[in-house]
Enzyme design. Structure first.
Site, mmCIF file in Angstrom:
data_model
loop_
_atom_site.group_PDB
_atom_site.id
_atom_site.type_symbol
_atom_site.label_atom_id
_atom_site.label_comp_id
_atom_site.label_asym_id
_atom_site.label_seq_id
_atom_site.Cartn_x
_atom_site.Cartn_y
_atom_site.Cartn_z
ATOM 1 N N SER A 1 -6.018 -4.753 9.443
ATOM 2 C CA SER A 1 -5.367 -5.369 8.291
ATOM 3 C C SER A 1 -3.907 -5.648 8.604
ATOM 4 O O SER A 1 -3.256 -4.891 9.312
ATOM 5 C CB SER A 1 -5.451 -4.460 7.061
ATOM 6 O OG SER A 1 -4.763 -5.046 5.972
ATOM 7 N N LYS B 1 -12.313 -0.391 5.848
ATOM 8 C CA LYS B 1 -11.680 -1.721 5.780
ATOM 9 C C LYS B 1 -12.260 -2.540 4.626
ATOM 10 O O LYS B 1 -11.542 -3.275 3.946
ATOM 11 C CB LYS B 1 -11.883 -2.464 7.103
ATOM 12 C CG LYS B 1 -11.319 -3.908 7.115
ATOM 13 C CD LYS B 1 -9.839 -3.954 6.745
ATOM 14 C CE LYS B 1 -9.172 -5.267 7.114
ATOM 15 N NZ LYS B 1 -9.768 -6.461 6.534
ATOM 16 N N HIS C 1 -10.684 -1.260 1.533
ATOM 17 C CA HIS C 1 -9.313 -1.781 1.567
ATOM 18 C C HIS C 1 -9.281 -3.192 0.995
ATOM 19 O O HIS C 1 -8.437 -3.526 0.146
ATOM 20 C CB HIS C 1 -8.797 -1.775 3.014
ATOM 21 C CG HIS C 1 -7.576 -2.615 3.252
ATOM 22 N ND1 HIS C 1 -7.612 -3.997 3.267
ATOM 23 C CD2 HIS C 1 -6.284 -2.271 3.499
ATOM 24 C CE1 HIS C 1 -6.397 -4.463 3.505
ATOM 25 N NE2 HIS C 1 -5.575 -3.435 3.662
ATOM 26 N N ASN C 2 -10.205 -4.028 1.424
ATOM 27 C CA ASN C 2 -10.234 -5.411 0.946
ATOM 28 C C ASN C 2 -10.609 -5.484 -0.528
ATOM 29 O O ASN C 2 -10.124 -6.348 -1.258
ATOM 30 C CB ASN C 2 -11.204 -6.237 1.782
ATOM 31 C CG ASN C 2 -10.638 -6.582 3.153
ATOM 32 O OD1 ASN C 2 -9.734 -5.915 3.641
ATOM 33 N ND2 ASN C 2 -11.174 -7.601 3.775
ATOM 34 N N GLU D 1 -7.602 -4.752 -2.339
ATOM 35 C CA GLU D 1 -6.765 -5.955 -2.205
ATOM 36 C C GLU D 1 -7.137 -6.993 -3.263
ATOM 37 O O GLU D 1 -6.256 -7.586 -3.900
ATOM 38 C CB GLU D 1 -6.957 -6.517 -0.799
ATOM 39 C CG GLU D 1 -6.210 -7.780 -0.477
ATOM 40 C CD GLU D 1 -6.583 -8.292 0.906
ATOM 41 O OE1 GLU D 1 -7.046 -9.447 1.011
ATOM 42 O OE2 GLU D 1 -6.427 -7.514 1.879
#
Length: 473
Positions: free
Chosen positions: A126, A181, A184-185, A188
């Site tokens: 990222s 990840k 995480h997205n 986001e």
């Protein structure tokens, strides 16, 4: 050390530059030879980089045990590259998938490559274009011994975490890195939607100009409660002029948001693991709705009944109200993400160190924020610090700030301004603090039409009632 990189798109190319800057010898391959040639021409002759025209040549340029980073589009493209590489590799070689692969795909590939003696890492990356070049947040999961083989280089390439470390840590086996990840997205998505809704309130409720928005978001960009990378770029966006019209670029951009799938994967995983992430779900839905251009363009698809008597707060008061709503909703978005990570880690036996996850998100990545320092403490191993941090989180969610959160949602909804993520975040908090939820009625309804049974308060076991003779006919 040597590193092979396949895929010279924006992220792949900048990771190559990053690796070279930290002393690696890099061999590259791209399926389009012209891309490889042009990329190599951008380096001086003394640079420790080599290009290749075939997979065979590429593999031969790297000394075993080889470490090869795949920076190709997630999905079938990754499988296709692996299929071509496997006959050329040796036992002990390492394949690192640095794309946004689905974690189940990573698990499948790990099992298949293990039969050939080839180690794997699923590496979440990222930071976007700039982060890949100057220091990303790296989320590796897979073979731990193989990770140790590339740990020095990945550590050198990663961003600073702000407390003397680097934004990389071995997370766990198999697909754990790509799962982290993915979440995480998802976070986001939630944060971006929340900021967009704050913009909509300022614009449509307060009538603010882009200059006012730029000044506000710039002030907020370093704040502990709402600051971070996304706020920094938001402030810049409102200052960008359009070269064609001379006006503000933001006003020329079509209000239709794209997505590549990681947000959807996060919502699907949350359903699979039984974890509520309503803010992230609302953000995904909002992007889908933004694409309903034909329905929205048909002219007031649904009629509006608005409360025109609801007074608009003065600018400074509106700014305070929206700031509290945004800050608390962002806090809740992180909470939802970490709860999903914790549940998945438990069920998959990944043993994720949640404090470490928060730490490696503190720099280099899209969702970096001062709030993550609080989560690093709350989820860390120091019990005293964790207790204090958790109490701080609960304190933030109470009092005047929570009242302002409710006011922001009310001001928006009374004027027909959709705030799905802000309201979903608030509803999440209200649901978790409720002594009793209305789902007892839903369970009664399910038992009425489907004999699904229900539980009784204070009594063990399952029960069923013959409710009556109403039929759906």
């Amino acid at each position: 050390m040597q590193l092979g990189v396949i895929g010279l798109g924006t992220m792949g190319a900048n990771l190559v530059r990053n690796a070279l800057a930290h002393g690696a010898e890099v061999s590259v391959f791209n399926r389009t030879q012209k891309t490889t040639d042009e990329f190599l021409q951008s380096f001086p002759k003394e640079a420790k980089i080599q290009g290749s025209k075939s997979y065979k040549e590429f593999v031969q340029l790297i000394r075993p045990p080889r470490a090869i980073l795949l920076m190709v589009k997630a999905g079938e493209a990754v499988d296709a590259v692996i299929e071509e590489l496997v006959p050329l590799l040796q036992k002990g070689d390492l394949l690192i998938d640095g794309g946004n692969s689905h974690y189940r795909d990573t698990e499948r590939r790990t099992a298949a490559l293990k039969e050939h003696g080839i180690a794997t890492l699923g590496l979440g990356v990222s930071g976007g274009e700039e982060g890949a070049l100057k220091g990303p947040s790296l989320m590796p999961g897979g073979d731990e011994r193989a990770y140790r083989m590339v740990e020095p280089l990945l550590t050198a390439m990663a961003a600073q975490d702000g407390v003397g470390g680097k934004c990389v840590a071995y997370l766990g086996p198999e697909g754990s890195g790509h799962f982290v990840k993915m979440v995480h997205n998802g976070i986001e998505y939630g944060l971006m939607q929340l900021i967009a809704e704050s913009y909509d309130i300022f614009r449509r409720v307060g009538g603010w100009t882009n200059a006012q928005l730029a000044e506000t978001y710039r002030t907020w960009s370093t704040a502990e409660d709402v600051g971070g990378f996304l706020m920094e770029i938001t402030a810049e966006i409102f200052t960008q002029k359009d070269e064609k019209s001379g006006g503000d670029l933001i006003d020329t951009i079509v209000d239709r948001a794209g997505q590549k799938g990681t947000g959807k994967w996060t919502t699907q995983a949350a359903h699979d693991y039984g974890v509520a992430i309503p803010t992230i779900n609302a953000a995904v839905d909002a992007r889908i709705l933004s694409g309903s251009q034909e329905e929205r363009a048909s002219g007031k698809y649904f009629p509006a009944a608005l409360d025109e008597q609801d007074p608009v707060p003065p600018p400074e008061k509106l700014r305070s109200i929206v700031r509290h709503a945004l800050g608390l909703s962002q806090l809740v978005t992180y909470i939802q993400g970490f709860r999903l990570l914790a549940r998945a880690s438990e069920e998959e036996q990944w043993n994720l160190a949640m404090g470490q996850v928060a730490r490696i998100w503190c720099g280099g990545c899209i969702i970096r924020s001062p709030l993550l320092e609080l989560f690093q403490a709350a989820l860390g191993e120091d019990q005293r610090s964790a207790k204090a941090a958790k109490e701080s989180i609960l304190a933030k969610l109470s009092g005047t700030a929570q009242l302002d959160w409710r006011r922001a949602v009310t001001h928006a909804q009374s004027r027909g301004v959709p705030v799905p993520a802000l309201s979903a975040s608030l509803a999440y908090v209200d649901a978790l603090r409720a002594d009793r939820l209305p789902q007892n009625l839903i369970q009664a309804q399910r038992d009425f039409f489907g004999a699904h049974g229900y539980e009784r308060r204070g009594t063990e076991g399952q029960f069923h009632t013959q409710w009556g003779d109403v039929t759906p006919a």
